[in-house]
Design an enzyme around this catalytic site. Structure first.
Site, short mmCIF file in Angstrom:
data_model
loop_
_atom_site.label_atom_id
_atom_site.label_comp_id
_atom_site.label_asym_id
_atom_site.label_seq_id
_atom_site.Cartn_x
_atom_site.Cartn_y
_atom_site.Cartn_z
N ASP A 114 -1.86 10.98 -2.34
CA ASP A 114 -2.26 9.93 -3.29
C ASP A 114 -2.58 10.49 -4.67
O ASP A 114 -2.47 9.80 -5.68
CB ASP A 114 -3.45 9.14 -2.76
CG ASP A 114 -2.99 8.27 -1.61
OD1 ASP A 114 -2.90 8.77 -0.47
OD2 ASP A 114 -2.66 7.09 -1.86
N ALA A 120 0.87 5.16 -2.20
CA ALA A 120 0.74 5.47 -3.63
C ALA A 120 1.96 5.02 -4.47
O ALA A 120 1.80 4.28 -5.45
CB ALA A 120 0.46 6.96 -3.80
N GLN A 140 -2.43 2.72 9.90
CA GLN A 140 -1.12 2.75 9.23
C GLN A 140 -0.09 3.51 10.06
O GLN A 140 1.10 3.24 9.98
CB GLN A 140 -1.24 3.40 7.84
CG GLN A 140 -1.95 2.55 6.80
CD GLN A 140 -3.43 2.86 6.74
OE1 GLN A 140 -4.05 3.23 7.75
NE2 GLN A 140 -4.03 2.70 5.59
N ASN A 199 -5.28 12.56 0.29
CA ASN A 199 -4.40 11.72 1.10
C ASN A 199 -5.29 10.98 2.09
O ASN A 199 -6.52 11.17 2.12
CB ASN A 199 -3.34 12.58 1.81
CG ASN A 199 -2.27 11.72 2.47
OD1 ASN A 199 -1.72 10.82 1.84
ND2 ASN A 199 -1.98 11.95 3.73
N LYS A 200 -4.68 10.16 2.89
CA LYS A 200 -5.43 9.31 3.83
C LYS A 200 -6.50 10.08 4.59
O LYS A 200 -6.27 11.20 5.03
CB LYS A 200 -4.42 8.68 4.81
CG LYS A 200 -4.99 7.78 5.87
CD LYS A 200 -5.90 6.71 5.35
CE LYS A 200 -5.27 5.86 4.26
NZ LYS A 200 -6.26 5.05 3.52
N ARG A 223 0.85 -1.19 0.00
CA ARG A 223 0.00 0.00 0.00
C ARG A 223 0.89 1.24 0.00
O ARG A 223 2.09 1.14 0.13
CB ARG A 223 -0.97 -0.02 1.20
CG ARG A 223 -0.23 -0.46 2.45
CD ARG A 223 -0.39 0.33 3.67
NE ARG A 223 -0.35 1.74 3.54
CZ ARG A 223 0.75 2.48 3.70
NH1 ARG A 223 1.94 1.92 3.93
NH2 ARG A 223 0.70 3.78 3.62
N ARG A 252 -7.37 -0.06 -6.93
CA ARG A 252 -7.56 1.06 -6.00
C ARG A 252 -7.66 2.35 -6.83
O ARG A 252 -6.74 2.66 -7.58
CB ARG A 252 -6.40 1.14 -4.99
CG ARG A 252 -6.31 -0.11 -4.09
CD ARG A 252 -5.48 0.15 -2.85
NE ARG A 252 -6.17 0.99 -1.90
CZ ARG A 252 -5.57 1.56 -0.84
NH1 ARG A 252 -4.29 1.36 -0.63
NH2 ARG A 252 -6.27 2.31 0.00
#
Ligand code: MRU
Length: 350
Positions: free
Chosen positions: A240, A51, A199, A250-251, A49, A92
């Site tokens: 990302d 990017a 994460q 992003n996350k 995982r 994804r």
């Protein structure tokens, strides 16, 4: 200070070996993928995982799969390769590095239309290998530019994992932190745990501990508390996908961190390679946001937390408006507002 683990690499017999990020930090085990379906599964289940890492996994997966395509003509070979690439891109939707990597391998294949078919898989393997090496060099360059922005001493907050695990090595946001530590700066890191998949708690905390960089884990809802108390000097996160105007996916949770940072006058930076830019999108509103299984919210490690039957939303990413971002650190330098001008310039567009 190189990583003391390998995120993704070839095995001796040409398969792909990756550190299984779903099992870290409790177990350090490696998964081996022998075909493109297995690579797609590893990306979807997040064994690999981040990017840049999923882009490299896709490129390596395509090169590996190219060896098993038995086609009579270049056109037939290329059509099969395109199909494999499309199946990898579908895994994804948010990180643009995936499509970027697949496009790059397809472009290389196109350039080989006049060489004997048997030679193409080897050339694609060489390209995927080069992308892996290149990614580490890119991250070191991001680290170099980014560390110049870090005060000394600094208490740095980061969200999710944009480290060696999320790339071929060294990391983007964590690369900035590593480079600051390598430059002798006195760094302490606040690590957001990053619900729902943790994460930060599982991966960033693991990486920083191994690198010997002092880190303190906090739950996501503690960031504002420590900012308010004046205990955060700098924020750096990964990305990302970055739209032409600088809006950054992003996350999930990154947006809240950016708003908090602005409210407290704390610099907020994004660190990402040029391959994370998607200049075809004018704003972040066009970035597709991956929605993942509700069980990732209602359960932790397979154990239910919430009453059965409750609905749960699970967007994996959010978009931070460019207005909250003080700069985007790339391997070619730091882009500043107005991003519509600085990003195309860095990307090499007129
Ligand atoms: O869902 P994940 O774990 O793949 O999300 C990762 C992130 O959001 C990272 O911050 C981003 O990919 C940058 S990685 C260098």
């Amino acid at each position: 200070m190189p990583d003391d683990f390998v995120t993704i690499d070839w095995t001796d017999d040409g398969a792909i070996r990756l550190i299984d990020q779903t099992r870290l930090p409790l177990e350090e085990v490696y998964a081996v993928c022998v075909n493109a379906d297995e690579v797609a599964r590893a990306i979807r289940t997040m064994q690999v995982r981040g990017a840049p890492a999923i882009g490299i996994a896709a490129a390596m997966g395509m090169a590996m799969a190219a060896r098993t395509i038995h086609a009579p003509t270049f056109a037939a070979f290329y059509a099969s390769l395109e199909e494999i690439g499309a199946s990898l891109v579908r895994t994804r939707p948010t990180a643009v590095n995936l499509a970027w990597a697949v496009r790059r391998l397809l472009r290389v294949a196109q350039g080989l239309r006049n060489v004997p078919l048997a030679e193409i898989p080897g050339r694609l393997t060489a390209e995927a290998t080069a992308m892996r090496e290149e990614d580490i060099r890119i991250n070191r360059a991001i680290g170099k530019y980014g560390q110049e922005l870090v005060p000394n001493p600094a208490r740095i907050l980061t969200h999710c994992n944009a480290g060696g695990l999320a790339t071929a090595g060294y990391g983007t946001a964590v690369g900035v932190i590593r480079a600051a530590a390598e430059a002798g700066k006195h760094i302490k890191v606040w690590v957001d745990e990053t619900r729902p998949l943790l994460q930060g708690a599982r991966l960033t905390a693991w990486e920083l501990a191994r690198a010997g960089i002092p880190a303190t884990l906090i739950t996501d809802n503690m960031a504002g508390h420590f900012m308010h108390r004046g205990e955060v000097d700098f924020v750096v996160v990964g990305a990302d996908r970055i739209a032409r105007n600088g809006d950054t996916a992003n996350k999930i949770g990154t947006y809240g961190v950016a708003v908090l940072a602005r409210a407290h006058g704390i610099p907020f930076y994004v660190a990402a390679p040029i391959s994370t830019l998607d200049l075809s999108l004018n704003t972040g509103a066009e970035i597709p946001i991956e929605e993942r299984a509700p069980e990732e919210v209602t359960e932790i490690g397979g154990r239910r937390l919430a009453p059965s039957g409750i609905r749960a939303a699970n967007p994996a990413f959010d978009v931070t408006p460019a207005s909250y971002i003080d700069g985007i650190i790339t391997e070619r330098g730091v882009a500043r507002s107005p991003y519509e001008e600085s990003l195309p310039r860095l990307a090499g567009e007129a």
